[in-house]
Design a protein around this motif. Structure first.
Motif, PDB file in Angstrom:
ATOM      1  N   THR A  93       0.779  -1.038  -0.110  1.00 37.00           N
ATOM      2  CA  THR A  93      -0.051   0.141   0.077  1.00 37.00           C
ATOM      3  C   THR A  93       0.857   1.249   0.009  1.00 37.00           C
ATOM      4  N   VAL A  94       1.970   1.093   0.750  1.00 37.42           N
ATOM      5  CA  VAL A  94       2.688   2.357   0.748  1.00 37.42           C
ATOM      6  C   VAL A  94       3.112   2.779  -0.572  1.00 37.42           C
ATOM      7  N   VAL A  95       3.726   1.770  -1.446  1.00 36.18           N
ATOM      8  CA  VAL A  95       4.164   2.103  -2.765  1.00 36.18           C
ATOM      9  C   VAL A  95       3.084   2.731  -3.729  1.00 36.18           C
ATOM     10  N   ILE A  96       1.886   1.931  -3.426  1.00 38.61           N
ATOM     11  CA  ILE A  96       0.585   2.379  -4.390  1.00 38.61           C
ATOM     12  C   ILE A  96       0.345   3.909  -3.882  1.00 38.61           C
ATOM     13  N   ASP A  97       0.239   4.206  -2.587  1.00 39.85           N
ATOM     14  CA  ASP A  97       0.157   5.678  -2.524  1.00 39.85           C
ATOM     15  C   ASP A  97       1.308   6.332  -2.941  1.00 39.85           C
ATOM     16  N   ALA A  98       2.460   6.013  -2.837  1.00 42.70           N
ATOM     17  CA  ALA A  98       3.386   6.883  -3.310  1.00 42.70           C
ATOM     18  C   ALA A  98       3.315   7.019  -4.976  1.00 42.70           C
ATOM     19  N   VAL A  99       3.278   6.226  -5.719  1.00 42.13           N
ATOM     20  CA  VAL A  99       2.928   6.140  -6.786  1.00 42.13           C
ATOM     21  C   VAL A  99       1.534   7.097  -7.361  1.00 42.13           C
ATOM     22  N   ARG A 100       0.570   7.118  -6.533  1.00 39.21           N
ATOM     23  CA  ARG A 100      -0.561   8.089  -6.798  1.00 39.21           C
ATOM     24  C   ARG A 100      -0.213   9.431  -6.374  1.00 39.21           C
ATOM     25  N   SER A 101       0.666   9.713  -5.712  1.00 39.01           N
ATOM     26  CA  SER A 101       0.935  11.106  -4.945  1.00 39.01           C
ATOM     27  C   SER A 101       1.881  11.552  -5.979  1.00 39.01           C
ATOM     28  N   MET A 102       2.569  10.992  -6.888  1.00 38.53           N
ATOM     29  CA  MET A 102       3.376  11.469  -7.788  1.00 38.53           C
ATOM     30  C   MET A 102       2.622  11.878  -9.196  1.00 38.53           C
ATOM     31  N   SER A 103       1.403  11.866  -9.355  1.00 40.81           N
ATOM     32  CA  SER A 103       0.625  12.074 -10.301  1.00 40.81           C
ATOM     33  C   SER A 103       0.559  13.588 -10.413  1.00 40.81           C
ATOM     34  N   PHE A 104       0.862  14.412 -11.754  1.00 39.46           N
ATOM     35  CA  PHE A 104       0.915  15.492 -12.257  1.00 39.46           C
ATOM     36  C   PHE A 104      -0.590  15.584 -12.534  1.00 39.46           C
ATOM     37  N   LEU A 105      -1.576  15.132 -12.870  1.00 36.08           N
ATOM     38  CA  LEU A 105      -2.819  15.406 -13.112  1.00 36.08           C
ATOM     39  C   LEU A 105      -3.737  15.343 -11.990  1.00 36.08           C
ATOM     40  N   GLY A 106      -3.320  14.612 -11.045  1.00 36.61           N
ATOM     41  CA  GLY A 106      -3.813  14.617  -9.612  1.00 36.61           C
ATOM     42  C   GLY A 106      -3.686  15.764  -9.018  1.00 36.61           C
ATOM     43  N   HIS A 107      -2.548  16.370  -8.773  1.00 40.13           N
ATOM     44  CA  HIS A 107      -2.269  17.597  -8.080  1.00 40.13           C
ATOM     45  C   HIS A 107      -3.162  18.740  -8.903  1.00 40.13           C
ATOM     46  N   PHE A 108      -2.814  18.512 -10.403  1.00 34.90           N
ATOM     47  CA  PHE A 108      -3.327  19.727 -11.275  1.00 34.90           C
ATOM     48  C   PHE A 108      -4.954  19.645 -10.907  1.00 34.90           C
ATOM     49  N   GLN A 109      -5.669  18.514 -10.794  1.00 30.89           N
ATOM     50  CA  GLN A 109      -7.030  18.480 -10.549  1.00 30.89           C
ATOM     51  C   GLN A 109      -7.377  19.249  -9.453  1.00 30.89           C
ATOM     52  N   HIS A 110      -6.732  19.116  -8.342  1.00 30.95           N
ATOM     53  CA  HIS A 110      -6.989  19.556  -6.967  1.00 30.95           C
ATOM     54  C   HIS A 110      -6.772  21.181  -7.291  1.00 30.95           C
ATOM     55  N   ILE A 111      -6.110  21.594  -8.022  1.00 28.75           N
ATOM     56  CA  ILE A 111      -5.733  23.119  -8.149  1.00 28.75           C
ATOM     57  C   ILE A 111      -6.981  23.609  -9.307  1.00 28.75           C
ATOM     58  N   THR A 112      -7.382  22.876 -10.210  1.00 29.87           N
ATOM     59  CA  THR A 112      -8.203  23.318 -11.064  1.00 29.87           C
ATOM     60  C   THR A 112      -9.719  23.264 -10.556  1.00 29.87           C
ATOM     61  N   ASP A 113      -9.958  22.623  -9.403  1.00 30.42           N
ATOM     62  CA  ASP A 113     -11.041  22.614  -8.603  1.00 30.42           C
ATOM     63  C   ASP A 113     -11.480  23.976  -8.000  1.00 30.42           C
ATOM     64  N   GLY A 114     -10.444  24.990  -8.120  1.00 28.47           N
ATOM     65  CA  GLY A 114     -10.429  26.163  -7.647  1.00 28.47           C
ATOM     66  C   GLY A 114      -9.818  26.548  -6.302  1.00 28.47           C
ATOM     67  N   VAL A 115      -9.220  25.555  -5.880  1.00 29.86           N
ATOM     68  CA  VAL A 115      -8.554  25.457  -4.359  1.00 29.86           C
ATOM     69  C   VAL A 115      -7.299  25.335  -4.621  1.00 29.86           C
ATOM     70  N   LEU A 116      -6.283  26.067  -4.234  1.00 33.86           N
ATOM     71  CA  LEU A 116      -4.783  26.456  -4.355  1.00 33.86           C
ATOM     72  C   LEU A 116      -4.482  25.686  -2.994  1.00 33.86           C
ATOM     73  N   GLU A 117      -4.409  24.281  -2.997  1.00 35.63           N
ATOM     74  CA  GLU A 117      -4.074  23.703  -1.854  1.00 35.63           C
ATOM     75  C   GLU A 117      -2.631  23.360  -1.814  1.00 35.63           C
ATOM     76  N   LEU A 118      -2.208  23.789  -0.304  1.00 38.31           N
ATOM     77  CA  LEU A 118      -0.942  23.748  -0.181  1.00 38.31           C
ATOM     78  C   LEU A 118       0.065  22.543  -0.582  1.00 38.31           C
ATOM     79  N   PRO A 119      -0.528  21.168  -0.294  1.00 32.09           N
ATOM     80  CA  PRO A 119       0.122  20.159  -0.762  1.00 32.09           C
ATOM     81  C   PRO A 119       0.434  20.182  -2.377  1.00 32.09           C
ATOM     82  N   SER A 120      -0.495  20.578  -3.252  1.00 34.66           N
ATOM     83  CA  SER A 120      -0.316  20.605  -4.571  1.00 34.66           C
ATOM     84  C   SER A 120       0.692  21.505  -4.943  1.00 34.66           C
ATOM     85  N   ILE A 121       0.607  22.815  -4.425  1.00 38.36           N
ATOM     86  CA  ILE A 121       1.826  23.610  -4.622  1.00 38.36           C
ATOM     87  C   ILE A 121       3.199  23.195  -4.085  1.00 38.36           C
ATOM     88  N   ILE A 122       3.228  22.717  -2.790  1.00 37.57           N
ATOM     89  CA  ILE A 122       4.314  22.025  -2.524  1.00 37.57           C
ATOM     90  C   ILE A 122       5.059  21.038  -3.378  1.00 37.57           C
TER      91      ILE A 122
END
Length: 145
Positions: A93-122
């Protein structure tokens, strides 16, 4: 790298007439639009920094282009269900979460929802800083040799 990132920012800035047109014709959520511009600029910076680091690792421009494209593609695809299900079949599970957290589109989707979340910016800023640091180290090693 800074010039290319500034050029990407200029390219994004040149799309503001579309934003103005949409505001004249309707009433969009301008906060979401501004957040999307910021997210696009950060993602462009991450792509450029990764490409610069990979370019420093190779002697050939063609190999640098191919490798940078492949690595960028992997960062984009990291969050898709097809990739996650493939990794899930063999990884903890740790590796799966790490792979999922490296997604550009996942972080970009959070931003395009209109919320500049600190984890995505970081995520984007730290990837840019790490890639540029790696590029500096690679070039220093090449100069020393």
């Amino acid at each position: 790298m800074a010039g290319a990132w500034a050029f990407a920012g200029l390219a994004l800035l040149l799309t503001t007439p579309l934003w103005i047109t949409v505001n004249v014709l309707g009433s969009p959520d301008n906060g979401v639009i501004v957040a999307s511009y910021i997210g696009s600029w950060l993602m462009a910076g991450a792509f450029l920094a990764l490409s610069a680091a990979i370019s420093g690792l190779t002697k050939s421009q063609v190999l640098a282009f191919i490798a940078a494209t492949a690595v960028s593609f992997l960062f984009v695809m990291a969050g898709f269900d097809l990739v996650i299900s493939t990794v899930r079949s063999w990884a903890p599970t740790v590796v799966i979460d790490a792979v999922r957290s490296m997604s550009f589109l996942g972080h970009f989707q959070h931003i395009t929802d209109g919320v500049l979340e600190l984890p995505s910016i970081i995520f984007f800023v730290s990837l840019i800083v790490f890639s540029l640091w790696l590029n500096i180290r690679v070039i220093e090693v090449k100069k020393a040799a």
